[in-house]
Design a protein around this motif. Structure first.
Motif, PDB file in Angstrom:
ATOM      1  N   GLU A   1       0.838  -1.208   0.000  1.00  0.00           N
ATOM      2  CA  GLU A   1       0.000   0.000   0.000  1.00  0.00           C
ATOM      3  C   GLU A   1       0.870   1.254   0.000  1.00  0.00           C
ATOM      4  OE1 GLU A   1      -3.440   0.050  -0.191  1.00  0.00           O
ATOM      5  OE2 GLU A   1      -3.402  -2.143  -0.317  1.00  0.00           O
ATOM      6  N   ASP A   2       1.922   1.257   0.843  1.00  0.00           N
ATOM      7  CA  ASP A   2       2.824   2.414   0.870  1.00  0.00           C
ATOM      8  C   ASP A   2       3.432   2.674  -0.508  1.00  0.00           C
ATOM      9  OD1 ASP A   2       2.329   2.739   3.548  1.00  0.00           O
ATOM     10  OD2 ASP A   2       4.249   1.898   4.224  1.00  0.00           O
ATOM     11  N   ALA A   3       3.806   1.592  -1.191  1.00  0.00           N
ATOM     12  CA  ALA A   3       4.387   1.758  -2.527  1.00  0.00           C
ATOM     13  C   ALA A   3       3.365   2.367  -3.480  1.00  0.00           C
ATOM     14  CB  ALA A   3       4.872   0.406  -3.060  1.00  0.00           C
ATOM     15  N   ALA A   4       2.105   1.903  -3.396  1.00  0.00           N
ATOM     16  CA  ALA A   4       1.057   2.422  -4.288  1.00  0.00           C
ATOM     17  C   ALA A   4       0.811   3.906  -4.032  1.00  0.00           C
ATOM     18  CB  ALA A   4      -0.227   1.621  -4.110  1.00  0.00           C
ATOM     19  N   VAL A   5       0.920   4.313  -2.780  1.00  0.00           N
ATOM     20  CA  VAL A   5       0.723   5.737  -2.443  1.00  0.00           C
ATOM     21  C   VAL A   5       1.882   6.577  -2.996  1.00  0.00           C
ATOM     22  CG1 VAL A   5       0.658   7.392  -0.532  1.00  0.00           C
ATOM     23  CG2 VAL A   5      -0.690   5.264  -0.407  1.00  0.00           C
ATOM     24  N   ALA A   6       3.088   6.031  -2.955  1.00  0.00           N
ATOM     25  CA  ALA A   6       4.270   6.820  -3.338  1.00  0.00           C
ATOM     26  C   ALA A   6       4.343   7.113  -4.827  1.00  0.00           C
ATOM     27  CB  ALA A   6       5.546   6.098  -2.882  1.00  0.00           C
TER      28      ALA A   6
ATOM     29  N   LYS B   1       1.718   8.017  -6.738  1.00  0.00           N
ATOM     30  CA  LYS B   1       0.641   8.926  -7.152  1.00  0.00           C
ATOM     31  C   LYS B   1       1.190  10.258  -7.668  1.00  0.00           C
ATOM     32  CE  LYS B   1      -2.607   9.839  -4.253  1.00  0.00           C
ATOM     33  NZ  LYS B   1      -3.186  10.169  -2.925  1.00  0.00           N
ATOM     34  N   THR B   2       0.547  10.816  -8.693  1.00  0.00           N
ATOM     35  CA  THR B   2       0.832  12.216  -9.060  1.00  0.00           C
ATOM     36  C   THR B   2      -0.454  13.010  -8.821  1.00  0.00           C
ATOM     37  OG1 THR B   2       0.399  11.687 -11.387  1.00  0.00           O
ATOM     38  CG2 THR B   2       2.695  11.772 -10.689  1.00  0.00           C
ATOM     39  N   THR B   3      -1.275  13.169  -9.876  1.00  0.00           N
ATOM     40  CA  THR B   3      -2.548  13.860  -9.658  1.00  0.00           C
ATOM     41  C   THR B   3      -3.661  12.874  -9.296  1.00  0.00           C
ATOM     42  OG1 THR B   3      -3.075  13.757 -12.010  1.00  0.00           O
ATOM     43  CG2 THR B   3      -1.952  15.743 -11.230  1.00  0.00           C
ATOM     44  N   ASP B   4      -3.331  11.636  -9.089  1.00  0.00           N
ATOM     45  CA  ASP B   4      -4.324  10.656  -8.636  1.00  0.00           C
ATOM     46  C   ASP B   4      -4.923  11.128  -7.311  1.00  0.00           C
ATOM     47  OD1 ASP B   4      -1.864   9.390  -9.921  1.00  0.00           O
ATOM     48  OD2 ASP B   4      -3.305   7.756 -10.125  1.00  0.00           O
ATOM     49  N   SER B   5      -6.241  10.979  -7.191  1.00  0.00           N
ATOM     50  CA  SER B   5      -6.855  11.361  -5.909  1.00  0.00           C
ATOM     51  C   SER B   5      -6.794  10.209  -4.904  1.00  0.00           C
ATOM     52  CB  SER B   5      -8.301  11.812  -6.130  1.00  0.00           C
ATOM     53  OG  SER B   5      -9.107  10.731  -6.535  1.00  0.00           O
ATOM     54  N   VAL B   6      -6.690   8.990  -5.391  1.00  0.00           N
ATOM     55  CA  VAL B   6      -6.570   7.820  -4.517  1.00  0.00           C
ATOM     56  C   VAL B   6      -5.517   6.882  -5.091  1.00  0.00           C
ATOM     57  CG1 VAL B   6      -8.958   7.874  -3.672  1.00  0.00           C
ATOM     58  CG2 VAL B   6      -8.422   6.641  -5.781  1.00  0.00           C
ATOM     59  N   HIS B   7      -4.928   6.048  -4.220  1.00  0.00           N
ATOM     60  CA  HIS B   7      -4.006   5.053  -4.759  1.00  0.00           C
ATOM     61  C   HIS B   7      -4.809   3.830  -5.198  1.00  0.00           C
ATOM     62  CE1 HIS B   7      -4.368   3.666  -0.589  1.00  0.00           C
ATOM     63  NE2 HIS B   7      -3.923   2.490  -0.984  1.00  0.00           N
ATOM     64  N   LYS B   8      -4.220   3.043  -6.085  1.00  0.00           N
ATOM     65  CA  LYS B   8      -4.978   2.006  -6.779  1.00  0.00           C
ATOM     66  C   LYS B   8      -4.274   0.662  -6.682  1.00  0.00           C
ATOM     67  CE  LYS B   8      -6.444   5.712  -9.764  1.00  0.00           C
ATOM     68  NZ  LYS B   8      -5.652   6.872  -9.279  1.00  0.00           N
ATOM     69  N   THR B   9      -4.986  -0.312  -6.145  1.00  0.00           N
ATOM     70  CA  THR B   9      -4.433  -1.654  -6.008  1.00  0.00           C
ATOM     71  C   THR B   9      -5.509  -2.676  -6.349  1.00  0.00           C
ATOM     72  OG1 THR B   9      -5.086  -1.894  -3.688  1.00  0.00           O
ATOM     73  CG2 THR B   9      -2.941  -0.874  -4.101  1.00  0.00           C
ATOM     74  N   ALA B  10      -5.075  -3.885  -6.642  1.00  0.00           N
ATOM     75  CA  ALA B  10      -6.025  -4.962  -6.930  1.00  0.00           C
ATOM     76  C   ALA B  10      -5.314  -6.294  -6.733  1.00  0.00           C
ATOM     77  CB  ALA B  10      -6.532  -4.861  -8.379  1.00  0.00           C
ATOM     78  N   ALA B  11      -6.088  -7.357  -6.541  1.00  0.00           N
ATOM     79  CA  ALA B  11      -5.501  -8.693  -6.429  1.00  0.00           C
ATOM     80  C   ALA B  11      -6.550  -9.749  -6.719  1.00  0.00           C
ATOM     81  CB  ALA B  11      -4.910  -8.913  -5.035  1.00  0.00           C
TER      82      ALA B  11
END
Lengths: 390, 390
Positions: free
Chosen positions: A144-149, A151-161
């Motif tokens: 999750e931390d990696a997904a947050v790092a 981001k540019t103009t993304d309003s939320v971070h994005k993950t899936a599995a």
């Protein structure tokens, strides 16, 4: 979820100071991510932008992927390292070398991906120490931390599995909100799996998946210099997956992330699903779908909740697809507002209040079909891209 | 100026009630124009939209132009008569018949052009009486009234004229502010001349002129169903013009009108001139110019007075033109902000305060060049096209 959903992967996301400090103080934004494949396998596949102006990290990582092995990926937001000349390429190289040195890997197995402003050198005096901090923070819960790092103009971070009953998982993270386009987006995606499909099935699964997911979202028709989609396999589950099941799992994770990208596109207020049916070929269906998706006038009309089928027809008319103008049918949210190229059902019956809008274009020329996703064109998009230099 | 600058032409513009009445009362807007060629010649040439979804008046007028003679043109705003099926075509036919009946001409020599909403039938009960009124108002000074009557979202009417020392004139009028695009715009243009060049030179002059004028303005990449450009020759001056001089006069009138169209494009705050130089071929230069002109992210940046050369490079990178990424040079308003594919002169030196912005893209691959005009993408464009159904 994310890149650590699959066994055998560690990840971290830290604030290295690549992004400018927040104007009003407060904590600096995370901007550096590290993903490490602990094996036992290090098979990898990649898909990159088809833009001929490629950022330094794309040139580097394409070379790395030719070897078919990736043991770590370094990703940064806050700077694209594109159009930075030979010195920019040296910066990417130095990044891979530093990561390899810390981790005890070969630099030739370290992929690099960057996103942010074009035409600016990265602040290596902050990036390299940040890499040390990221390596120290690596964790099996760090996805999750990696997904947050990233981001540019993304309003939320994005993950899936997706997890298979056979005991393996495909997970992933994505960023990208601005330049989504066919042939990919300013999209950084890292997918991981603990399955052990082997190099050939890994590559074919990734290419088949991106073709029908990331390649079929088109936010604003603009293609980035930095698009990168990587799929890393650790083999940590010890399971050789069924080839078709594995490909479908990769497709599902990609489809999930692609839809998250469209739903978070810059300034969008409507998610628009374009179904093209009755086409003579899939290529025809795609050409028509993309032409509709890129029509600024239509995208404005949808923003205004106006079921303007005339703009759909005029977009179809610019393509070379097989069709007869007086046989075209168009439905908006299920109401066939255009039949046989002319007025159909009452357009006042179209309910446009909801965020998702479906446009169905029936070419009445065959049995092939395709689906493209886009979004509306809004004043917010203009504001965001007038003020934000990227 | 306008279509009555040349001898042998009469014109009128009236309010027929095709456009909805003003919400707050007041005089109804002019919406019907008539242009009559009194001869002695009736040679004519036409260029039409390349959209495969063609409005009824385009289908009709293409047929009329095949005969090479046009004695009158009926133009209406307030409705495009596009995607209206066989009944819509009958309406166009009836319009031509009524004009022919009033004027004592053959309907097969009456061209019709329409602009406005797609997918709605025209109110023939108002249009046909309006045509009677227009015929009664015909005048050798009616060119301005005609130009006003064809406006839709245009903020001003557009006319131009060039007179030769040899004693002949080319004049014209244009409307079109929304769907400007290569292969023309929702652009109605009528050009007239009292020269007597003969049918062949008339056609070649029009085609050569539109190729380098109307075909090189691209406001929003959207192509209309109704584009029509007509050139009528009365021969009333009695002069057979020098072929090259005549072609140049037609080009100048078209260039003047094309620039007026771009400067009045919907919501625009900047007029952007894109010069592509150093191309291996003119086709390459045009492909690159159009790709830059259609890049929404760049058009937003220019709106924000941001000399964002990275977005220029990423647009160039999507083309198939001959170039090497590390040899590209880009100037904005004369400052070479990108040299050899990387950072060039200080971008803070670029003065973006004025309405006209020049982007120069040097492909460093040859000696061909081309110029394309576009405009910025603004919140006003979004507002206008979200609220206005066309």
């Amino acid at each position: 979820m994310s890149v650590t959903a699959a066994a055998g992967f560690l990840a971290a996301g830290v604030a290295a100071g690549i992004k400018a400090a927040p104007e009003r103080g407060g904590a600096p934004a995370p901007d550096l991510a590290l993903v490490v494949n602990q094996g036992p396998r290090a098979d990898a596949a990649g898909v990159f932008t088809s833009n001929r102006v490629k950022a330094a990290p794309v040139v580097w990582s394409e070379q790395v992927l030719r070897g078919g092995r990736v043991t770590a990926v370094v990703l940064n937001s806050g700077g694209a390292n594109a159009c930075t000349g030979p010195l920019g390429f040296q910066d990417t190289h130095a990044t891979a070398e530093r990561a390899a040195g810390i981790l005890g890997h070969s630099a030739g197995e370290v992929a690099v991906a960057s996103t942010g402003l074009i035409g600016l050198r990265l602040p290596m005096d902050r990036l390299l120490p940040g890499l040390d901090a990221a390596a120290a923070a690596l964790s099996a819960d760090g996805g999750e931390d990696a997904a947050v790092a990233i981001k540019t103009t993304d309003s939320v971070h994005k993950t899936a599995a997706v997890t298979s009953p056979a005991g393996w998982t495909v997970g992933g993270m994505a960023k990208g909100a601005g330049m989504l386009a066919p042939g990919l987006a300013t999209m950084l995606v890292v997918l991981t799996t603990d399955a052990d499909p082997g190099q050939g099935p890994l590559e074919s699964a990734l290419h088949a998946a991106t073709r029908v997911t990331f390649d079929r979202i088109d936010s604003d028709g603009c293609m980035s210099t930095n698009d990168t989609v990587l799929l890393l396999a650790s083999g940590a589950s010890g399971v050789v997956p069924d080839r078709a099941e594995f490909a479908e799992a990769v497709r599902r994770v990609c489809a999930d992330l692609a839809l998250q990208l469209i739903k978070d596109a810059e300034g969008a207020s409507k998610d628009i699903r374009i179904e093209v049916t009755g086409a003579a070929s899939e290529d025809d269906a795609l050409e028509v779908g993309r032409s509709i998706a890129r029509n600024n006038l239509l995208k404005c009309a949808i923003h205004g909740e106006d079921p303007n089928w005339g703009r759909v027809l005029s977009a179809i008319g610019t393509t070379s697809a097989a069709f007869e103008p007086d046989r075209l049918n168009v439905a908006i949210n299920g109401v066939w507002v255009c039949k046989n190229g002319a007025v159909g059902e009452d357009r006042d019956r179209v309910d446009m209040r909801f965020r998702e809008v479906t446009i169905t274009a029936d070419l009445a020329a065959g049995s092939a079909s395709a689906e493209i996703w886009t979004n509306d064109l809004t004043a917010d998009y203009v504001h965001e891209n007038s003020a934000y230099s990227s």
